[in-house]
Design a protein around this motif. Structure first.
Motif, PDB file in Angstrom:
ATOM      1  N   PHE A   1       5.228 -13.591  -0.681  1.00 47.57           N
ATOM      2  CA  PHE A   1       3.874 -13.158  -0.330  1.00 47.57           C
ATOM      3  C   PHE A   1       3.878 -11.689   0.084  1.00 47.57           C
ATOM      4  O   PHE A   1       2.984 -10.923  -0.302  1.00 47.57           O
ATOM      5  CB  PHE A   1       3.327 -14.030   0.801  1.00 47.57           C
ATOM      6  N   VAL A   2       4.880 -11.288   0.859  1.00 44.79           N
ATOM      7  CA  VAL A   2       4.989  -9.888   1.258  1.00 44.79           C
ATOM      8  C   VAL A   2       5.190  -9.002   0.036  1.00 44.79           C
ATOM      9  O   VAL A   2       4.608  -7.915  -0.076  1.00 44.79           O
ATOM     10  CB  VAL A   2       6.144  -9.706   2.267  1.00 44.79           C
ATOM     11  N   ARG A   3       5.988  -9.468  -0.914  1.00 46.24           N
ATOM     12  CA  ARG A   3       6.185  -8.694  -2.142  1.00 46.24           C
ATOM     13  C   ARG A   3       4.893  -8.614  -2.948  1.00 46.24           C
ATOM     14  O   ARG A   3       4.586  -7.577  -3.548  1.00 46.24           O
ATOM     15  CB  ARG A   3       7.278  -9.340  -2.989  1.00 46.24           C
ATOM     16  N   ALA A   4       4.126  -9.710  -2.975  1.00 46.89           N
ATOM     17  CA  ALA A   4       2.856  -9.696  -3.709  1.00 46.89           C
ATOM     18  C   ALA A   4       1.866  -8.732  -3.082  1.00 46.89           C
ATOM     19  O   ALA A   4       1.097  -8.074  -3.780  1.00 46.89           O
ATOM     20  CB  ALA A   4       2.264 -11.110  -3.747  1.00 46.89           C
ATOM     21  N   VAL A   5       1.879  -8.629  -1.762  1.00 45.10           N
ATOM     22  CA  VAL A   5       0.969  -7.714  -1.077  1.00 45.10           C
ATOM     23  C   VAL A   5       1.441  -6.273  -1.202  1.00 45.10           C
ATOM     24  O   VAL A   5       0.661  -5.337  -1.105  1.00 45.10           O
ATOM     25  CB  VAL A   5       0.840  -8.113   0.411  1.00 45.10           C
ATOM     26  N   GLY A   6       2.731  -6.090  -1.461  1.00 44.59           N
ATOM     27  CA  GLY A   6       3.313  -4.760  -1.416  1.00 44.59           C
ATOM     28  C   GLY A   6       2.629  -3.728  -2.276  1.00 44.59           C
ATOM     29  O   GLY A   6       2.595  -2.546  -1.911  1.00 44.59           O
ATOM     30  N   ALA A   7       2.068  -4.124  -3.416  1.00 45.92           N
ATOM     31  CA  ALA A   7       1.412  -3.171  -4.309  1.00 45.92           C
ATOM     32  C   ALA A   7       0.215  -2.501  -3.639  1.00 45.92           C
ATOM     33  O   ALA A   7      -0.099  -1.351  -3.902  1.00 45.92           O
ATOM     34  CB  ALA A   7       0.975  -3.867  -5.592  1.00 45.92           C
ATOM     35  N   GLU A   8      -0.464  -3.233  -2.763  1.00 44.18           N
ATOM     36  CA  GLU A   8      -1.631  -2.688  -2.071  1.00 44.18           C
ATOM     37  C   GLU A   8      -1.305  -2.271  -0.644  1.00 44.18           C
ATOM     38  O   GLU A   8      -1.943  -1.400  -0.084  1.00 44.18           O
ATOM     39  CB  GLU A   8      -2.751  -3.738  -2.038  1.00 44.18           C
ATOM     40  N   GLY A   9      -0.335  -2.914  -0.026  1.00 50.80           N
ATOM     41  CA  GLY A   9       0.005  -2.616   1.355  1.00 50.80           C
ATOM     42  C   GLY A   9      -0.777  -3.463   2.329  1.00 50.80           C
ATOM     43  O   GLY A   9      -1.805  -4.044   2.007  1.00 50.80           O
ATOM     44  N   PHE A  10      -0.266  -3.544   3.544  1.00 46.97           N
ATOM     45  CA  PHE A  10      -0.934  -4.278   4.602  1.00 46.97           C
ATOM     46  C   PHE A  10      -1.879  -3.348   5.355  1.00 46.97           C
ATOM     47  O   PHE A  10      -1.689  -2.139   5.384  1.00 46.97           O
ATOM     48  CB  PHE A  10       0.102  -4.862   5.573  1.00 46.97           C
ATOM     49  N   ASP A  11      -2.888  -3.960   5.996  1.00 39.62           N
ATOM     50  CA  ASP A  11      -3.812  -3.168   6.811  1.00 39.62           C
ATOM     51  C   ASP A  11      -3.046  -2.543   7.969  1.00 39.62           C
ATOM     52  O   ASP A  11      -2.210  -3.173   8.595  1.00 39.62           O
ATOM     53  CB  ASP A  11      -4.935  -4.053   7.359  1.00 39.62           C
ATOM     54  N   GLY A  12      -3.356  -1.285   8.213  1.00 40.09           N
ATOM     55  CA  GLY A  12      -2.638  -0.566   9.238  1.00 40.09           C
ATOM     56  C   GLY A  12      -1.464   0.206   8.677  1.00 40.09           C
ATOM     57  O   GLY A  12      -0.865   1.026   9.353  1.00 40.09           O
ATOM     58  N   GLU A  13      -1.092  -0.063   7.402  1.00 35.07           N
ATOM     59  CA  GLU A  13      -0.041   0.681   6.736  1.00 35.07           C
ATOM     60  C   GLU A  13      -0.697   1.479   5.607  1.00 35.07           C
ATOM     61  O   GLU A  13      -1.908   1.491   5.442  1.00 35.07           O
ATOM     62  CB  GLU A  13       1.020  -0.273   6.194  1.00 35.07           C
ATOM     63  N   ALA A  14       0.111   2.122   4.798  1.00 34.80           N
ATOM     64  CA  ALA A  14      -0.439   2.907   3.686  1.00 34.80           C
ATOM     65  C   ALA A  14      -1.039   1.983   2.651  1.00 34.80           C
ATOM     66  O   ALA A  14      -0.346   1.168   2.068  1.00 34.80           O
ATOM     67  CB  ALA A  14       0.660   3.746   3.059  1.00 34.80           C
ATOM     68  N   VAL A  15      -2.319   2.067   2.433  1.00 31.26           N
ATOM     69  CA  VAL A  15      -3.012   1.224   1.468  1.00 31.26           C
ATOM     70  C   VAL A  15      -3.680   2.109   0.435  1.00 31.26           C
ATOM     71  O   VAL A  15      -4.566   2.894   0.758  1.00 31.26           O
ATOM     72  CB  VAL A  15      -4.077   0.339   2.159  1.00 31.26           C
ATOM     73  N   GLY A  16      -3.271   1.963  -0.814  1.00 36.32           N
ATOM     74  CA  GLY A  16      -3.877   2.757  -1.874  1.00 36.32           C
ATOM     75  C   GLY A  16      -3.458   4.209  -1.787  1.00 36.32           C
ATOM     76  O   GLY A  16      -2.669   4.625  -0.949  1.00 36.32           O
ATOM     77  N   PRO A  17      -3.979   5.043  -2.660  1.00 36.44           N
ATOM     78  CA  PRO A  17      -3.631   6.459  -2.663  1.00 36.44           C
ATOM     79  C   PRO A  17      -4.066   7.148  -1.368  1.00 36.44           C
ATOM     80  O   PRO A  17      -5.120   6.870  -0.821  1.00 36.44           O
ATOM     81  CB  PRO A  17      -4.411   7.008  -3.864  1.00 36.44           C
TER      82      PRO A  17
END
Length: 516
Positions: free
Chosen positions: A194-210
């Motif tokens: 699940f963490v790997r699946a989220v990795g492409a977008e990132g978690f909230d509070g971390e780098a998300v998107g460009p």
């Protein structure tokens, strides 16, 4: 006649593209679906989580872990629905908490059979941990699966259901010690995938998107003024939730009631191993049905539910006609209901994504669908247990089955009225303009309007539909025969021009353009 082969060829090409997405960009998502649903199904149907009580206890007591877990899971989803947006963010710690509770539930369930004085307390603790863990993960799915277009989600879920059915069979057929060990390992594997699946977008509070620099934010605000917005305001307007959402949630409750009620009806007639085998086979059949279904669109969406209702109604008809049942008749009723309900369960994921992507708050709409279905299961289980206390088993079975058939008949009448409404008004479905991005026409129109509104370049206009569909950078680069760095650069420019930061915001921005 020449048009039909051409349309068939395009359909096959689109299916091949989606399958390629499953293989290339969605492996972690599919594997997470297999592990999550496999664990939940095994908890309910494999017999591993048997209560450490006498077999003479009431069915509600014997179903204590399933029902208590369902109650706590539903309460957890209700909490997510009521929390402010900033408290419903996707956190890495939350994923580990959810999967950790699921693993702890399996450990506590195993210990409840080994420590007789503490058996009841450990069993209750196992149910509580299971409910909290599955509730958190169900809510978090609303932030991950909604990144993909509906047709891709349908394939993800179908493959995930097939894999989960095999996991349930494996847990049910291996020795108890190995089964409990598997139930501990599955959530740990789920956390990793699940963490790997989220990795492409990132978690909230971390780098998300460009990353967006302050100067770029100022430029985005200036573009907002150019299209009629004020400085500092978001330029994307979230479309309202579909008017069909209420009907979908009501149907989720009704079919949830049928599942809870059937669990009460079938308790004494089907053994644990037989139940798991029938469940696995029926779920595999539902996965095949899901793969063969058309991608839903706003106008024809509810027609897909007729299959599920037909299978479920057939199961209750068997229970009504044959009150004194033989084992194979019980298994047949269970199999029919399971196939219909699991087909609906797969569609529930798809429709939750469909409606969530049209909403200002996608996670809340996604969670609402699961909450409605689980609330229905609780109502069905408690109603069945309560009525059975006043009626004999045979009378209870016939009465409950007939009542459920009438409820399903009413649901069909409502669906038919809803589906016939456009025809009664003299409108043909193909004459209606696209109202969502679920169809190819809606996707093309939405992206075209976004391209014109935000001044995208030809290459950016080519990449935009791929991003909206949820394709990853590597797959887009291979499909367009460009380098991943080129895709990354254009993606950053698209995000800047639209003033968004995540795939969900990008999807909502394009959907807003379609709704104009």
């Amino acid at each position: 006649m020449a048009g039909k082969p051409e349309r068939s060829g395009k359909t096959l090409l689109r299916s091949a593209e989606h399958l390629a997405t499953v293989v290339r960009g969605g492996c972690d998502v599919v594997w997470s679906l297999v592990l999550f649903n496999g664990w939940v199904f095994a908890m309910s149907w494999s017999g591993v989580f048997r209560a450490p009580f006498s077999e003479d206890a009431s069915s509600l007591v014997l179903h204590g872990l399933w029902l208590t877990s369902l109650l706590v899971c539903t309460a957890t989803l209700l909490v997510f629905l009521g929390l402010p947006g900033r408290w419903r963010t996707l956190r890495r710690a939350g994923v580990h908490l959810g999967t950790g509770c699921m693993a702890a539930s399996a450990v506590l369930a195993a210990l409840s059979h080994g420590f007789a004085p503490w058996g009841a307390a450990l069993f209750v603790a196992s149910a509580l941990a299971s409910g909290v863990g599955t509730g958190i993960m169900s809510a978090y799915w609303g932030r991950v699966i909604t990144r993909y277009d509906v047709s891709t989600v349908m394939q993800f879920v179908a493959v995930g259901l097939a894999g989960a059915a095999l996991v349930t069979l494996a847990v049910a057929l291996v020795p108890p010690v190995a089964a409990h060990g598997l139930m501990v390992v599955l959530p740990l594997l789920l956390a990793r995938s699940f963490v790997r699946a989220v990795g492409a977008e990132g978690f909230d509070g971390e780098a998300v998107g460009p990353a967006v620099k302050p100067a770029d934010r100022a430029a985005a605000a200036e573009r907002g003024r150019a299209v009629g917005g004020e400085a500092g305001e978001k330029t994307t307007v979230k479309p309202p939730v579909s008017k069909h959402l209420t009907l979908f949630l009501a149907l989720a409750v009704v079919l949830g009631v049928s599942a809870g009620l059937l669990r009460e009806l079938m308790d004494a007639d089907v053994t644990l191993v037989q139940r798991a085998v029938v469940f696995g086979a029926a779920t595999l059949g539902a996965a095949v049905m899901l793969l063969g279904s058309r991608v839903p669109s706003e106008g024809e969406s509810f027609a897909l539910f007729y299959r599920a209702i037909a299978f479920i109604a057939g199961a209750f008809i068997i229970l009504t006609v044959v009150v004194q049942q033989a084992a194979y008749q019980s298994a047949l009723a269970l199999g029919l209901h399971t196939m219909g309900f699991m087909y609906f369960y797969g569609l529930m994921w798809v429709f939750c994504v469909l409606y969530a992507q049209q909403a200002a708050d996608p996670m809340r709409v996604f969670v609402a669908g699961f909450f409605a279905n689980q609330a229905g299961q609780i109502v069905g289980a408690w109603a069945g247990g309560g009525v059975q206390a006043f009626l004999g088993s045979a009378s209870f079975m016939a009465t409950a089955s007939n009542a459920m058939i009438y409820v399903l008949l009413f649901a069909v009448i409502v669906l038919m009225a809803k589906l016939s409404a456009p025809v009664a008004m003299g409108m043909q479905e193909e004459d209606k303009p696209p109202t969502s991005l679920a169809s190819e026409a809606g996707m093309a129109l939405g992206c075209a309007r976004a391209t014109e509104r935000f001044g995208l370049t030809p290459r950016e206009a080519e990449i935009l539909p791929c991003l909206v569909r949820g394709y990853d950078r590597g797959y887009i680069a291979e499909m367009l025969v460009v380098s991943p760095e080129t895709v990354k650069s254009h993606t950053r420019h698209i995000y800047e021009k639209l003033g968004v930061h995540t795939r969900v915001e990008l999807f909502n921005a394009v959907a807003a353009c379609l709704g104009e």
